[in-house]
Design a protein around this motif. Structure first.
Motif, PDB file in Angstrom:
ATOM      1  N   ALA A 113       0.830  -1.206   0.000  1.00  0.00           N
ATOM      2  CA  ALA A 113       0.000   0.000   0.000  1.00  0.00           C
ATOM      3  C   ALA A 113       0.864   1.256   0.000  1.00  0.00           C
ATOM      4  O   ALA A 113       0.574   2.227  -0.710  1.00  0.00           O
ATOM      5  N   LEU A 114       1.946   1.233   0.783  1.00  0.00           N
ATOM      6  CA  LEU A 114       2.834   2.392   0.857  1.00  0.00           C
ATOM      7  C   LEU A 114       3.535   2.624  -0.470  1.00  0.00           C
ATOM      8  O   LEU A 114       3.664   3.760  -0.937  1.00  0.00           O
ATOM      9  N   TRP A 115       3.977   1.549  -1.119  1.00  0.00           N
ATOM     10  CA  TRP A 115       4.662   1.670  -2.414  1.00  0.00           C
ATOM     11  C   TRP A 115       3.713   2.224  -3.464  1.00  0.00           C
ATOM     12  O   TRP A 115       4.048   3.176  -4.187  1.00  0.00           O
ATOM     13  N   ALA A 116       2.522   1.638  -3.571  1.00  0.00           N
ATOM     14  CA  ALA A 116       1.576   2.070  -4.603  1.00  0.00           C
ATOM     15  C   ALA A 116       1.095   3.497  -4.340  1.00  0.00           C
ATOM     16  O   ALA A 116       1.009   4.313  -5.266  1.00  0.00           O
ATOM     17  N   ALA A 117       0.791   3.800  -3.080  1.00  0.00           N
ATOM     18  CA  ALA A 117       0.293   5.141  -2.766  1.00  0.00           C
ATOM     19  C   ALA A 117       1.364   6.198  -2.973  1.00  0.00           C
ATOM     20  O   ALA A 117       1.077   7.301  -3.446  1.00  0.00           O
ATOM     21  N   SER A 118       2.629   5.879  -2.631  1.00  0.00           N
ATOM     22  CA  SER A 118       3.704   6.853  -2.828  1.00  0.00           C
ATOM     23  C   SER A 118       3.970   7.077  -4.312  1.00  0.00           C
ATOM     24  O   SER A 118       4.333   8.191  -4.720  1.00  0.00           O
ATOM     25  N   ASN A 119       3.780   6.046  -5.133  1.00  0.00           N
ATOM     26  CA  ASN A 119       3.889   6.234  -6.586  1.00  0.00           C
ATOM     27  C   ASN A 119       2.778   7.161  -7.087  1.00  0.00           C
ATOM     28  O   ASN A 119       3.002   7.998  -7.962  1.00  0.00           O
ATOM     29  N   GLY A 120       1.591   6.988  -6.542  1.00  0.00           N
ATOM     30  CA  GLY A 120       0.511   7.887  -6.904  1.00  0.00           C
ATOM     31  C   GLY A 120       0.802   9.306  -6.466  1.00  0.00           C
ATOM     32  O   GLY A 120       0.530  10.266  -7.192  1.00  0.00           O
ATOM     33  N   MET A 121       1.397   9.467  -5.283  1.00  0.00           N
ATOM     34  CA  MET A 121       1.760  10.796  -4.805  1.00  0.00           C
ATOM     35  C   MET A 121       2.828  11.412  -5.688  1.00  0.00           C
ATOM     36  O   MET A 121       2.834  12.624  -5.939  1.00  0.00           O
ATOM     37  N   SER A 122       3.750  10.585  -6.186  1.00  0.00           N
ATOM     38  CA  SER A 122       4.776  11.076  -7.106  1.00  0.00           C
ATOM     39  C   SER A 122       4.146  11.609  -8.394  1.00  0.00           C
ATOM     40  O   SER A 122       4.573  12.641  -8.927  1.00  0.00           O
ATOM     41  N   ALA A 123       3.126  10.903  -8.876  1.00  0.00           N
ATOM     42  CA  ALA A 123       2.424  11.369 -10.077  1.00  0.00           C
ATOM     43  C   ALA A 123       1.699  12.680  -9.806  1.00  0.00           C
ATOM     44  O   ALA A 123       1.659  13.572 -10.662  1.00  0.00           O
ATOM     45  N   ILE A 124       1.116  12.824  -8.602  1.00  0.00           N
ATOM     46  CA  ILE A 124       0.471  14.086  -8.231  1.00  0.00           C
ATOM     47  C   ILE A 124       1.496  15.212  -8.190  1.00  0.00           C
ATOM     48  O   ILE A 124       1.259  16.325  -8.668  1.00  0.00           O
ATOM     49  N   SER A 125       2.681  14.927  -7.628  1.00  0.00           N
ATOM     50  CA  SER A 125       3.746  15.932  -7.548  1.00  0.00           C
ATOM     51  C   SER A 125       4.157  16.395  -8.938  1.00  0.00           C
ATOM     52  O   SER A 125       4.352  17.600  -9.172  1.00  0.00           O
TER      53      SER A 125
END
Length: 309
Positions: A113-125
């Motif tokens: 969950a942390l890996w997938a969510a942080s990748n999503g946050m990277s895309a938001i950034s």
């Protein structure tokens, strides 16, 4: 042209009128391709949601087993946010995960969950950097630490909002008995808990807009215009999707069992778009403030030259 205005408050809109701000944000949304990037975010959200559920049910164990009060309350509030078929899909997945929950899957769920969510946050950034017209200058390590830290912070805010919804009545009862205010406190809490939930969710939006883009000299605002717009768009788009599906829900007839997945992905798409639209509003305010400051500096310089002459 942006007018000079009091920059002490982000709610001055950088001197833009509300109508001009909306027009600028809508134009920038198309130029920055937030609709395509929202589809990218929906993919990351899909990857994150089920590992996150696995993590939650592994922690809750038998407490959130099928038929338990906590389990029913959790799905009741989830059903308010998700469209019906999507909520049913998540519920079935939750039941299947509970049957096989364990310590090993808890560790896997947290990491996945942390890996997938942080990748999503990277895309938001990345998208917010484009909206603000800035280049990413943070190192790879700092960038990913920010993404992971932001993901954890948002998770805490969301879980806090969820905890208030699930346990608010019990908390109110205990506090009322302790301080001796009885029904008066219970009534006040019934209203106050929704204020707490709203602040937590708006704070999640504001924290994203504060930390995700690589901006310099930024000021923290607990509630920003972009956060209000993003949250409002999310609520209205979710309500519109639920209304549409209540009359035209033929996805299951067309796509079979994939219909629920498609509806869930569509809701994720609307969620991602809401976040990015809010970011566009904040970025336009920032651009207007910078432009107004340039104009003011030019006027000050001209005034000094006239006095010197």
């Amino acid at each position: 042209m942006a007018k000079t205005s009091d920059k002490s408050s982000i709610w001055a809109f950088g001197g833009l009128t509300p109508l001009r701000l909306i027009k600028n944000a809508w134009r920038s949304a198309g130029e920055d391709d937030i609709w395509g990037r929202s589809a990218q975010l929906s993919y990351y959200f899909l990857l994150a949601v089920f590992p996150a559920l696995l993590c939650v049910v592994s922690v809750l164990g038998m407490m959130a087993g099928p038929g338990s009060a906590l389990r029913e309350s959790l799905m009741q509030y989830l059903g308010h946010a998700l469209p019906g078929d999507a909520a049913s899909l998540v519920s079935r997945t939750l039941d299947e995960a509970i049957k096989n929950s364990g310590a090993g899957k808890l560790s896997f769920g947290v990491l996945a969950a942390l890996w997938a969510a942080s990748n999503g946050m990277s895309a938001i950034s990345d998208t917010l950097n484009i909206a603000y017209h800035v280049r990413e200058k943070r190192s790879w390590l700092k960038r990913h630490l920010v993404d992971v830290g932001l993901t954890i912070a948002l998770s805490v805010l969301i879980v806090a909002a969820l905890a208030v919804m699930l346990f608010g009545a019990k908390i109110a009862g205990l506090l009322a008995a302790h301080i001796g205010m009885g029904k008066v406190f219970t009534w006040v809490w019934a209203v106050g808990q929704w204020v707490i939930i709203l602040v937590c969710l708006l704070g999640a939006f504001a924290l994203t807009y504060y930390l995700a883009p690589d901006l310099e000299n930024t000021e923290w605002h607990w509630i920003t215009p972009g956060a209000v717009v993003g949250f409002t768009v999310w609520i209205l788009s979710t309500a519109a999707l639920r209304f549409y599906l209540s009359f035209f829900n033929n996805y299951s007839k067309t796509y079979g069992s994939l219909g629920a997945v498609i509806i869930l992905m569509l809701w994720f798409y609307l969620t991602g778009a809401s976040i990015l639209i809010g970011g566009e509003f904040n970025s336009e305010i920032k651009h207007a403030e910078v432009e107004a400051e340039k104009i003011q500096r030019a006027l000050d310089k001209s005034e000094r030259l006239l006095r010197a002459a």
